[in-house]
Scaffold this motif. Sequence first.
Motif, PDB file in Angstrom:
ATOM      1  N   UNK A   5       0.838  -1.187   0.000  1.00 40.87           N
ATOM      2  CA  UNK A   5       0.000   0.000   0.000  1.00 40.87           C
ATOM      3  C   UNK A   5       0.878   1.243   0.000  1.00 40.87           C
ATOM      4  N   UNK A   6       0.633   2.132  -0.931  1.00 32.39           N
ATOM      5  CA  UNK A   6       1.353   3.405  -0.985  1.00 32.39           C
ATOM      6  C   UNK A   6       0.576   4.452  -0.205  1.00 32.39           C
ATOM      7  N   UNK A   7       1.297   5.226   0.602  1.00 30.10           N
ATOM      8  CA  UNK A   7       0.680   6.339   1.303  1.00 30.10           C
ATOM      9  C   UNK A   7       0.766   7.560   0.396  1.00 30.10           C
ATOM     10  N   UNK A 383     -12.361  19.454  -1.056  1.00 36.98           N
ATOM     11  CA  UNK A 383     -11.223  18.539  -0.972  1.00 36.98           C
ATOM     12  C   UNK A 383     -10.685  18.588   0.455  1.00 36.98           C
ATOM     13  N   UNK A 384     -10.048  17.511   0.885  1.00 37.24           N
ATOM     14  CA  UNK A 384      -9.625  17.404   2.283  1.00 37.24           C
ATOM     15  C   UNK A 384      -8.268  16.710   2.375  1.00 37.24           C
ATOM     16  N   UNK A 385      -7.475  17.143   3.354  1.00 38.78           N
ATOM     17  CA  UNK A 385      -6.219  16.466   3.658  1.00 38.78           C
ATOM     18  C   UNK A 385      -5.836  16.797   5.094  1.00 38.78           C
ATOM     19  N   UNK A 386      -5.449  15.781   5.839  1.00 43.29           N
ATOM     20  CA  UNK A 386      -5.075  16.016   7.221  1.00 43.29           C
ATOM     21  C   UNK A 386      -4.690  14.727   7.919  1.00 43.29           C
ATOM     22  N   UNK A 398      -7.314   3.086 -10.256  1.00 49.38           N
ATOM     23  CA  UNK A 398      -8.130   4.074 -10.980  1.00 49.38           C
ATOM     24  C   UNK A 398      -8.842   5.019 -10.023  1.00 49.38           C
ATOM     25  N   UNK A 399      -9.187   4.530  -8.813  1.00 50.31           N
ATOM     26  CA  UNK A 399      -9.816   5.408  -7.829  1.00 50.31           C
ATOM     27  C   UNK A 399      -8.803   6.394  -7.251  1.00 50.31           C
ATOM     28  N   UNK A 400      -7.567   5.947  -7.054  1.00 52.78           N
ATOM     29  CA  UNK A 400      -6.526   6.879  -6.604  1.00 52.78           C
ATOM     30  C   UNK A 400      -6.316   7.988  -7.625  1.00 52.78           C
ATOM     31  N   UNK A 401      -6.346   7.639  -8.894  1.00 50.99           N
ATOM     32  CA  UNK A 401      -6.179   8.645  -9.935  1.00 50.99           C
ATOM     33  C   UNK A 401      -7.368   9.597  -9.980  1.00 50.99           C
ATOM     34  N   UNK A 402      -8.555   9.077  -9.704  1.00 51.92           N
ATOM     35  CA  UNK A 402      -9.762   9.888  -9.823  1.00 51.92           C
ATOM     36  C   UNK A 402      -9.979  10.787  -8.610  1.00 51.92           C
ATOM     37  N   UNK A 403      -9.686  10.254  -7.405  1.00 51.13           N
ATOM     38  CA  UNK A 403     -10.081  10.944  -6.181  1.00 51.13           C
ATOM     39  C   UNK A 403      -8.927  11.496  -5.355  1.00 51.13           C
ATOM     40  N   UNK A 405      -5.247  13.822  -5.310  1.00 52.76           N
ATOM     41  CA  UNK A 405      -4.364  14.713  -6.057  1.00 52.76           C
ATOM     42  C   UNK A 405      -2.919  14.280  -5.846  1.00 52.76           C
ATOM     43  N   UNK A 406      -2.001  14.900  -6.588  1.00 54.71           N
ATOM     44  CA  UNK A 406      -0.586  14.572  -6.462  1.00 54.71           C
ATOM     45  C   UNK A 406      -0.053  14.914  -5.080  1.00 54.71           C
TER      46      UNK A 406
END
Length: 537
Positions: A5-7, A383-386, A398-403, A405-406
């Motif tokens: 699994x990539x973080x 969008x959210x990050x924390x 494909x979900x990582x690409x869709x949902x 960001x870099x």
Amino acid sequence: MTLHLDDLVPATLRREWAADGTCPDLDLYALFRAHRLADPNRVAVVDEAGELVYANLDLRVRAAAAGLRHLGVCPGDVVGIQLPNGRDAVIADLAVAALGAVALPFPVGRGAAEAISLLGRSGARAAIVATEYRGLPHAHDLVSVAAQLPGLRTVIAAGTQEPPAGAVDWVDVLSTDGRTFVPARPDPDSAARILVSSGSEAEPKMVAYSHNALAGGRGNFMATLIADGTPPRCLFLVPLASAFGSNGTAVTLARHGGSLVLLDHFTPPGALAAISDHRPSHVLAVPTMIRRMLDQPRSGAMPPMTALVLGGAELDAATAAEASAVFGCPVVNLYGSADGVNCHSGLLPAADEPGPGVVVGLPDPRVTEIRIDSGTEEFGEIIARGPMTPMCYVGAPELNQRYRTAEGWVRTGDLGMIDEAGRLRLVGRLKQVVIRGGANVSLAEVENAVSTHPEVREVVCVGVPDPVMGERLAACVVSRPGSGIDLAGLRAHLTARGLDKVKHPEHLLVVGEFPLTPAGKPDRAALRAMLPQPQSA
């Protein structure tokens, strides 16, 4: 097979949150063990078998972990868990954490096809499942399809019934001598649990969370709802195996040293009795459950509580006020998802102020930062990050690409804005729309409007296929006791409220109660299937 699994959140941010104390930087079992040592006689679990204190729960966890290790479960392995709410589900969750493995809980009541999908895509090496749950032979069904899961080495059956041939008895696992067991010490930023969310995809989404994201980010969310710092006593009416239920073992027990009050299935009378008998500080539920509880006869006042915490959908204002009066505590509407977003109304009364959308609350950066991306000047996609942001989707690049960001931000697919007071306002959900004759109609907007009708107790809107318009809108409602509602009256009410006629329901289905998914949410697919002959405009 150890799952890779990539973080997708930058490692520097994860380390900053650990260094400044936002996240505890310990694995879930270590956090639980610290509470066990500090107060061994504190009640950890209350279920139909009685009370279980931290010391005795830990003995069972260590025995289960030793038994799973003897069965070949290794650090990093995925272990499926399909058990009803109760001590066995808690023991399994903590035992997997103690091994440094990854728990994949999913609710009972779902069929073998979903188990095959989840266990196969995750590469699960073992599964702990109910022998039987309310007539469903989960263990037998899984053993019978095990050949379709080449990575699955062991099926463990838990329950009072005889386990099927080919399955290991959970009793034997719990009977292992755990005195010599040495727990693993996994990296707190490594995967601890995979949350399952149906979302809008063809197959259920699986989202990987680390120890720090659960105990830190999600733990900080729960901390804001603990008024005086006393360890919470939480009645979970939602399954512990649901995404919302991840606030159980990992947060209530491991992070906050609290107690779990558990029912193996929800009924309104059973939930009210549990509140009266066990006096929880918090009740975690979905709005449908609260509405059904309010319709039950009650004798006397409810014992004092800190909060009703509701996820999955917003409870309409009128019912929230009724619930607050009946239960004598704030109603906390939680905006959140397994994908990694969280914001809520808090313990203080919500301000009823005019403006676009619905006021969700003030975003908490110790849980997740929220921004508005790529929209108009007024609103755009949330969008959210924390600290609570998950690592990634599992088995679905494909979900990582869709949902994602870099930079690791999660795209929610919801529309919102940040107002002048810094509060998040939810304007609409991009993924819940009906396209009627080329016009996008937000289901959330229509549901909010329909919920204001005085005879409506609960509403869910769905799209109905139509050869001319593509889709038409159907309102499925539970009416208040002793009242009735028809389509013409509903449309007149919506006209009086100023709702554009293109957004008016064209079908109406009135039911006594909504069918629920195993996670306790209204089953939109089942409601849609009930609409062949609705009342039409």
